[in-house]
Design an enzyme around this catalytic site. Structure first.
Site, PDB file in Angstrom:
ATOM      1  CG  ASP A  80      -1.546  -1.185   1.619  1.00 41.49           C
ATOM      2  OD1 ASP A  80      -1.559  -2.107   0.807  1.00 41.49           O
ATOM      3  OD2 ASP A  80      -2.053  -1.265   2.747  1.00 41.49           O
ATOM      4  CD  GLU A 128      -6.949  -5.137   4.250  1.00 39.14           C
ATOM      5  OE1 GLU A 128      -6.732  -5.301   3.042  1.00 39.14           O
ATOM      6  OE2 GLU A 128      -6.283  -5.683   5.140  1.00 39.14           O
TER       7      GLU A 128
HETATM    8  C1  FRU Z   1      -3.808  -3.587   2.815  1.00 40.66           C
HETATM    9  C2  FRU Z   1      -3.188  -4.029   4.127  1.00 40.66           C
HETATM   10  C3  FRU Z   1      -3.530  -3.052   5.229  1.00 40.66           C
HETATM   11  C4  FRU Z   1      -2.382  -3.236   6.181  1.00 40.66           C
HETATM   12  C5  FRU Z   1      -1.226  -3.480   5.252  1.00 40.66           C
HETATM   13  C6  FRU Z   1      -0.168  -4.394   5.778  1.00 40.66           C
HETATM   14  O1  FRU Z   1      -3.129  -4.058   1.698  1.00 40.66           O
HETATM   15  O2  FRU Z   1      -3.606  -5.338   4.429  1.00 40.66           O
HETATM   16  O3  FRU Z   1      -4.794  -3.233   5.793  1.00 40.66           O
HETATM   17  O4  FRU Z   1      -2.199  -2.123   6.983  1.00 40.66           O
HETATM   18  O5  FRU Z   1      -1.762  -4.018   4.062  1.00 40.66           O
HETATM   19  O6  FRU Z   1       0.931  -4.421   4.933  1.00 40.66           O
END
Ligand code: FRU
Length: 502
Positions: free
Chosen positions: A49, A226
């Site tokens: 992300d 998320e």
């Molecule tokens: C989304 C996620 C988020 C988390 C991160 C961990 O892709 O699952 O919810 O903070 O990636 O890398």
């Protein structure tokens, strides 16, 4: 006598270790043939992300979920880079590394979050994630910087230590903004199988008070939300998130009205930020030109039953990248449209413009010699009024012997745009179909950005965007137009090869 190490030192050491690991692989990764020419990538290793996307002291900063020790997901760090134009990026030292009891865990780390600028200090909010007694413990944490490069974790971390009753252990990805005199934070969560966005308020960015559920799934919008992002747009507000448990729907937007007195967001318009396989966790910023801009990870979790991995095994030294930043605009009917940023045009070379109509006859193929390349942009307009083709479109990244190709086609009788990567490269799989609003209209306009191992396809003037990874051999560079079962006319066509930014 053992000297107890301070928390600051621990963090500095963890960052130095991460830097050394990247330095050791950086050159090898740079030579990897599938690396992009003009999409954002880290210098090496795994990313997911986008985080902390912000304009700070006149420059754009992009942080990202980062695992500097391998090409797969692992204990999360925050990678960092900056840019003057959102096109050319300068890599900066890793900003956050797991080092504290609340974020130090092989299966956790410094999870996603956001940034705000308060009086020239850059505040990063992230989710500290650890596993304790087999349970995930997620808390909201703060780190600050005055130079925008070196970050110190807040001594009072976590700033939010427990999820509220309305949420659960899945409690992550804080996005912070200011409204009038208060700071607000939205955190992704879930309860009883329903995704939720939880709203907090703070007077000083350190003490946070839970307000309530800003919005939640009605049962059909995913089991966990998320990476929520919430922002005003025109006279409306927009909530974006990446839902879990919605199959191929990876990014949802809701448009509605925010009531700050109750803390409730009432929405009545729903759409997808991107309908492709590989676009996840978009995050937005507001820049000094007044533009709301989003960027997203070019991949996604549990994307399909035929899930294998995030990249073919031949790709070594890096995994994961970011989309081209897109502006977000509100259309009159309350829907959103997404357009690649205008700055991208600075990479155009060897342009080709055809305004005269060109017919693609029944069962014909026209090879586009100008686009014999791995990195290009195209804007094509097809005439739907006098079209009797059953299917027409483009074959992308075709191999010289024609055994490999990626097919993007439109079906005029149904309005379906189909992306087929099942013969792209011997590894990628999947067919993505989406009905365009162009159905029943006079023209079909497609704007396509091709870059080594990703393609972004903009239709319906940006109201429908499809982003997909594909991993063709670098020699597969034939691009052609085709029509099947009848003919179609191309009414206008523009194309450019694009320069590399790396
Ligand atoms: C989304 C996620 C988020 C988390 C991160 C961990 O892709 O699952 O919810 O903070 O990636 O890398």
């Amino acid at each position: 006598m053992a000297v107890q190490q301070g928390s600051k030192e621990r963090h500095v050491q963890a960052l130095a270790k991460a830097e050394a690991a990247i330095a050791a692989i950086r050159e090898e990764a740079a030579r990897e043939p599938s690396r992009h020419k003009y999409h954002f990538m880290s210098p090496a290793r795994w990313i997911n992300d986008p985080n902390g996307f912000i304009q700070f002291k006149g420059e754009y900063h992009l942080f990202y979920q980062y695992y500097p020790y391998g090409d797969r997901w692992g204990a999360m760090h925050w990678g960092h880079s900056k840019s003057k134009d959102l096109v050319h990026w300068e890599h900066l030292p890793v900003a956050l590394a797991p080092s504290e009891p609340y974020d130090l865990d092989e299966r956790g780390g410094c999870f996603s979050g956001s940034a705000v600028d308060h009086n020239g200090v850059l505040y990063l909010f992230y989710t500290g994630t650890v596993i304790r007694d087999g349970e995930v413990v997620q808390t909201q944490c703060l780190a600050t910087s005055t130079d925008g490069i070196h970050f110190e974790k807040n001594e009072g971390n976590p700033v939010i230590a427990l999820p509220p009753e309305t949420g659960s252990n899945d409690f992550r990805d804080p996005k912070v903004w200011k409204h009038e005199d208060s700071w607000y934070m939205v955190v992704g969560s879930c309860k009883d199988g329903r995704g939720k966005a939880l709203l907090y308020r703070s007077p000083d960015l350190r003490q946070w008070e839970y307000i309530n559920v800003l919005a939640e799934s009605d049962g059909g919008l995913g089991t966990m939300w998320e990476c929520p992002d919430f922002f005003p747009l025109g006279d409306k507000h927009v909530l974006m998130f990446s839902p879990m448990g919605m199959g191929n729907t990876k990014t949802v937007y809701l448009v509605g009205d925010m009531d700050y007195t109750t803390g409730i967001f009432n929405w009545d318009v729903q759409g997808e930020v991107d309908v492709g396989f590989d676009y996840y966790a978009p995050q937005s910023l507001l820049d000094d030109k007044g533009r709301r801009i989003i960027i997203a990870w070019l991949n996604s979790w549990d994307w399909m039953p035929w899930f294998k991995d995030f990249a073919p095994p031949t790709q070594k030294g890096w995994c994961g990248s970011m989309s081209i930043p897109r502006t977000v605009e509100l259309d009159e009917d309350g829907r959103l449209k997404f357009l690649s940023i205008a700055e991208l045009a600075s990479l155009r070379e060897e342009g080709r413009f055809r305004s005269s109509e060109q017919q693609i006859g029944a069962d014909m193929e026209i090879i586009l010699d100008d686009l014999a390349s791995e990195a290009w942009e195209m804007i094509a307009e097809f005439d739907l009024e006098d079209c009797d083709a059953k299917e027409f479109g483009l074959k992308l990244r075709v191999s010289a012997d024609r055994t490999e190709e990626t097919v993007l086609s439109y079906f005029p009788t149904t309005g379906i745009l189909k992306f087929d990567r099942s013969r792209s490269d011997g590894w990628s799989e999947g067919i993505c179909e989406f009905k365009l609003e162009a159905f029943g209209q006079k023209k079909l306009k497609l704007h396509i950005l091709m870059d080594t191992s990703v393609v972004e396809i903009y239709g319906d003037e940006g109201r429908t965007v499809m982003t997909h990874n594909l991993f063709p051999h670098p020699d597969n560079i034939v691009t052609l137009l085709f029509s099947r079962g009848g003919s179609v006319s191309l009414t206008s066509f523009q194309s450019w090869k694009l320069r590399s930014v790396w």
